[in-house]
Design a protein around this motif. Structure first.
Motif, PDB file in Angstrom:
ATOM      1  N   SER A  21       7.382 -31.344  78.356  1.00  0.00           N
ATOM      2  CA  SER A  21       8.822 -31.302  77.412  1.00  0.00           C
ATOM      3  C   SER A  21       9.865 -31.198  78.150  1.00  0.00           C
ATOM      4  O   SER A  21      10.072 -30.036  78.627  1.00  0.00           O
ATOM      5  N   ILE A  22      10.923 -32.133  78.178  1.00  0.00           N
ATOM      6  CA  ILE A  22      12.231 -31.972  78.528  1.00  0.00           C
ATOM      7  C   ILE A  22      12.759 -30.616  78.026  1.00  0.00           C
ATOM      8  O   ILE A  22      13.562 -29.967  78.591  1.00  0.00           O
ATOM      9  N   HIS A  23      12.757 -30.729  76.676  1.00  0.00           N
ATOM     10  CA  HIS A  23      13.246 -29.731  75.861  1.00  0.00           C
ATOM     11  C   HIS A  23      12.932 -28.259  76.079  1.00  0.00           C
ATOM     12  O   HIS A  23      13.735 -27.367  76.203  1.00  0.00           O
ATOM     13  N   HIS A  24      11.546 -27.967  76.167  1.00  0.00           N
ATOM     14  CA  HIS A  24      11.117 -26.789  76.594  1.00  0.00           C
ATOM     15  C   HIS A  24      11.429 -26.412  77.914  1.00  0.00           C
ATOM     16  O   HIS A  24      11.952 -25.106  78.208  1.00  0.00           O
ATOM     17  N   CYS A  25      11.276 -27.261  78.818  1.00  0.00           N
ATOM     18  CA  CYS A  25      11.882 -26.931  80.303  1.00  0.00           C
ATOM     19  C   CYS A  25      13.225 -26.417  80.464  1.00  0.00           C
ATOM     20  O   CYS A  25      13.550 -25.597  81.066  1.00  0.00           O
ATOM     21  N   ALA A  26      13.952 -27.249  79.906  1.00  0.00           N
ATOM     22  CA  ALA A  26      15.316 -26.999  79.623  1.00  0.00           C
ATOM     23  C   ALA A  26      15.642 -25.463  79.232  1.00  0.00           C
ATOM     24  O   ALA A  26      16.475 -24.647  79.677  1.00  0.00           O
ATOM     25  N   ALA A  27      15.055 -25.215  77.905  1.00  0.00           N
ATOM     26  CA  ALA A  27      15.070 -23.777  77.415  1.00  0.00           C
ATOM     27  C   ALA A  27      14.790 -22.784  78.350  1.00  0.00           C
ATOM     28  O   ALA A  27      15.374 -21.604  78.201  1.00  0.00           O
ATOM     29  N   LEU A  28      13.472 -23.096  78.872  1.00  0.00           N
ATOM     30  CA  LEU A  28      13.046 -21.908  79.653  1.00  0.00           C
ATOM     31  C   LEU A  28      14.129 -21.540  80.828  1.00  0.00           C
ATOM     32  O   LEU A  28      14.399 -20.428  81.171  1.00  0.00           O
ATOM     33  N   ALA A  75       5.605 -21.214  70.727  1.00  0.00           N
ATOM     34  CA  ALA A  75       5.816 -20.835  69.344  1.00  0.00           C
ATOM     35  C   ALA A  75       6.975 -19.864  69.295  1.00  0.00           C
ATOM     36  O   ALA A  75       7.391 -19.574  68.207  1.00  0.00           O
ATOM     37  N   ASP A  76       7.638 -19.426  70.438  1.00  0.00           N
ATOM     38  CA  ASP A  76       8.815 -18.585  70.603  1.00  0.00           C
ATOM     39  C   ASP A  76       9.718 -19.218  69.688  1.00  0.00           C
ATOM     40  O   ASP A  76      10.524 -20.130  69.878  1.00  0.00           O
ATOM     41  N   PRO A  77      10.290 -18.348  68.510  1.00  0.00           N
ATOM     42  CA  PRO A  77      11.338 -18.823  67.629  1.00  0.00           C
ATOM     43  C   PRO A  77      12.731 -19.117  68.464  1.00  0.00           C
ATOM     44  O   PRO A  77      13.473 -19.945  68.221  1.00  0.00           O
ATOM     45  N   LEU A  78      12.988 -18.362  69.532  1.00  0.00           N
ATOM     46  CA  LEU A  78      14.235 -18.504  70.157  1.00  0.00           C
ATOM     47  C   LEU A  78      14.317 -19.611  71.066  1.00  0.00           C
ATOM     48  O   LEU A  78      15.157 -20.296  70.972  1.00  0.00           O
ATOM     49  N   LEU A  79      13.130 -19.875  71.582  1.00  0.00           N
ATOM     50  CA  LEU A  79      13.055 -21.157  72.337  1.00  0.00           C
ATOM     51  C   LEU A  79      13.074 -22.295  71.518  1.00  0.00           C
ATOM     52  O   LEU A  79      13.547 -23.406  71.995  1.00  0.00           O
ATOM     53  N   ALA A  80      12.259 -22.129  70.307  1.00  0.00           N
ATOM     54  CA  ALA A  80      12.176 -23.405  69.584  1.00  0.00           C
ATOM     55  C   ALA A  80      13.683 -23.667  69.107  1.00  0.00           C
ATOM     56  O   ALA A  80      13.902 -24.938  69.047  1.00  0.00           O
ATOM     57  N   ALA A  81      14.429 -22.616  68.568  1.00  0.00           N
ATOM     58  CA  ALA A  81      15.879 -23.041  68.207  1.00  0.00           C
ATOM     59  C   ALA A  81      16.672 -23.600  69.339  1.00  0.00           C
ATOM     60  O   ALA A  81      17.405 -24.516  69.029  1.00  0.00           O
ATOM     61  N   PHE A  82      16.544 -23.410  70.414  1.00  0.00           N
ATOM     62  CA  PHE A  82      17.247 -23.815  71.577  1.00  0.00           C
ATOM     63  C   PHE A  82      16.571 -25.449  72.070  1.00  0.00           C
ATOM     64  O   PHE A  82      17.533 -26.096  72.409  1.00  0.00           O
ATOM     65  N   ARG A  83      15.393 -25.139  71.905  1.00  0.00           N
ATOM     66  CA  ARG A  83      14.956 -26.812  72.131  1.00  0.00           C
ATOM     67  C   ARG A  83      15.838 -27.866  71.285  1.00  0.00           C
ATOM     68  O   ARG A  83      16.011 -28.828  71.728  1.00  0.00           O
ATOM     69  N   ALA A  84      16.084 -27.284  70.033  1.00  0.00           N
ATOM     70  CA  ALA A  84      16.687 -28.398  69.203  1.00  0.00           C
ATOM     71  C   ALA A  84      18.175 -28.778  69.641  1.00  0.00           C
ATOM     72  O   ALA A  84      18.601 -29.884  69.163  1.00  0.00           O
ATOM     73  N   LYS A  85      18.679 -28.142  70.572  1.00  0.00           N
ATOM     74  CA  LYS A  85      19.982 -28.468  70.976  1.00  0.00           C
ATOM     75  C   LYS A  85      19.607 -29.325  72.290  1.00  0.00           C
ATOM     76  O   LYS A  85      21.043 -30.039  72.604  1.00  0.00           O
TER      77      LYS A  85
END
Length: 447
Positions: free
Chosen positions: A323-330, A348-358
């Motif tokens: 996932s591009i989104h997860h890698c960027a969030a990490l 499932a981390d809500p902080l990472l999930a919320a940031f992935r949406a950005k």
């Protein structure tokens, strides 16, 4: 009459002389094995590995081969199947960048299992592995990038051909028999990109390893394949894609080693995402670990392969690794991208999930494969950008021996083998001088 692709590859494999292999190429083959076996050790307790082991144990013949990280032993095909799954499970294994093949996972397990069963020396096993990996990468060269773009999981589809070649060499097959083994393997080539986020990916990688043994054994017993099994009008290459580039498969064979161009991942994610992680780590450092609220949006630009692989919703750990989104969030939030950062709790981390949406992904055809440009749109209106063309672990920034050893230690610790890691590293690095594989494989088994 000129030789076909299978015949040329068969002659190369059967005629190769270990004494002609340069120290640099031998060293890279050993580095690949070290990386491969560490990855397998790291997931010794993973349920996916345990389930595969249970299935194969129920149908195994006499136990002649080690299952890495386990107490159980299986027959050669069963051990090859499970070990291939383990090594490739976390997307942490080696990568041939031109094709994005992970050559060790389908090729090393069958070669090591057969070598252990047949009592072959470490040099014989290493040589056979090198030749099998070379065949897998060269066949991949000839069908890339169209093969993968059509949805074929190239690690499995080309890996089985390399596995057959390596096993044929280990069994001492003639050039003609090796060509037939390669041709037989084309009829067992399978695996789709659609299945990569699921356990079905494991099956195709494991089957490539197991079927490589089967192809070589069948060729030894007199089975034959069509001479143009690879490049023929109705052969493997055209059935799975476009007309093959046979020059890319054969030019420089034996002098220009594709297997020596292998690379090793610092992060347990798809290789095309490493530039995304590195760019985000750079931006995090530049901004001093910014508050997530200060980042309004993140744009990741890359080539078509990056978007095809990684522009996806994250529902589980397998999705997170591609996932591009997860890698960027990490990279931006955690400042790291280790094994635990791609597991289920992180997905499932809500902080990472919320940031992935950005995070949004954008195609930039000017960027080469493996590169990424990350642009941050900050809440105060500023923009920050980082572009990475050669991420850590790439051909331009390869991992050193010390970094590979450190990665092995980390994986060994994850699998519960920290106390044996130094002995394991020493044994693997000395494989070319070992009279047999018994001592090394005992170190890699659970007590």
């Amino acid at each position: 009459m000129s030789l076909t692709v299978s015949e040329r590859l068969g002659a190369f494999v059967a005629g190769s002389d270990w004494r002609d292999i340069t120290p640099a190429v031998r060293r890279e083959a050993t580095r690949t094995l070290l990386n491969h076996l560490g990855c397998a050790l790291g997931v010794a307790g993973d349920p996916a590995v345990g389930a595969a082991l249970d299935v194969m144990r129920a149908c195994s013949a006499a136990p002649t081969a080690t299952v890495v990280g386990q107490t159980a032993r299986l027959d050669a095909m069963g051990a090859a199947f499970v070990n291939a799954i383990a090594a490739n499970l976390l997307d942490y294994d080696d990568t041939h960048l031109r094709t994005v093949i992970h050559p060790a996972a389908p090729v090393a397990p069958p070669v090591l299992a057969l070598a252990e069963q047949e009592g072959r020396s470490g040099a014989e096993a290493l040589h056979a592995f090198l030749l099998g990996a070379e065949v897998a990468c060269r066949v991949g060269n000839g069908v890339s990038p169209g093969h993968y773009a059509r949805g074929w999981h190239i690690t499995s589809t080309c890996g089985v051909i390399g596995a057959a070649a390596g096993c044929a060499r280990l069994l001492g097959l003639s050039a003609a028999q090796t060509a037939h083994a390669i041709g037989i393997a084309t009829s067992q080539s399978a695996g789709t990109v659609e299945n990569l986020p699921s356990a079905a990916k494991n099956v195709s990688v494991g089957s490539a390893a197991r079927n490589g043994i089967l192809a070589a054994l069948l060729a030894r017993s007199g089975y034959e394949a069509a001479p143009q099994a690879i490049e023929g009008p109705l052969g493997w290459a055209r059935a799975m894609g476009d007309a093959p580039d046979t020059d890319a498969m054969l030019d420089g064979l034996g002098t220009q080693w594709e297997a020596a161009r292998n690379t090793y991942k610092p992060y347990p994610a798809g290789i095309v995402f490493h530039a995304v992680i590195d760019a985000c780590l750079e931006l995090r450092e530049r901004l001093g670990a910014p508050d997530p609220a200060s980042i309004a949006a993140v744009e990741v630009a890359g080539d078509a392969l990056l978007l095809a692989r990684g522009d996806r919703v994250v529902n589980n750990a397998r999705d997170a690794r591609v996932s591009i989104h997860h890698c960027a969030a990490l990279g931006l939030l955690r400042g790291r991208a280790g094994v635990v950062d791609f597991e289920a709790p992180a997905a499932a981390d809500p902080l990472l999930a919320a940031f992935r949406a950005k995070v949004t992904a954008r195609l930039d055809e000017s960027l080469p494969r493996g590169a990424a440009r990350v642009t941050l749109h900050l809440a105060d209106g500023r923009r920050e950008e980082a572009m990475v063309a050669s991420p850590r672990g790439s051909a331009g920034r390869p991992l050193s021996d010390a970094e590979l050893d450190a990665k092995f230690r980390d994986n060994a610790a994850l699998g519960g083998f920290a106390a044996k890691a130094e002995a394991q590293i020493a044994a693997i690095r000395a494989i070319a001088d070992a009279p047999g594989l018994g001592a090394m494989m005992r170190l890699l088994a659970a007590p």
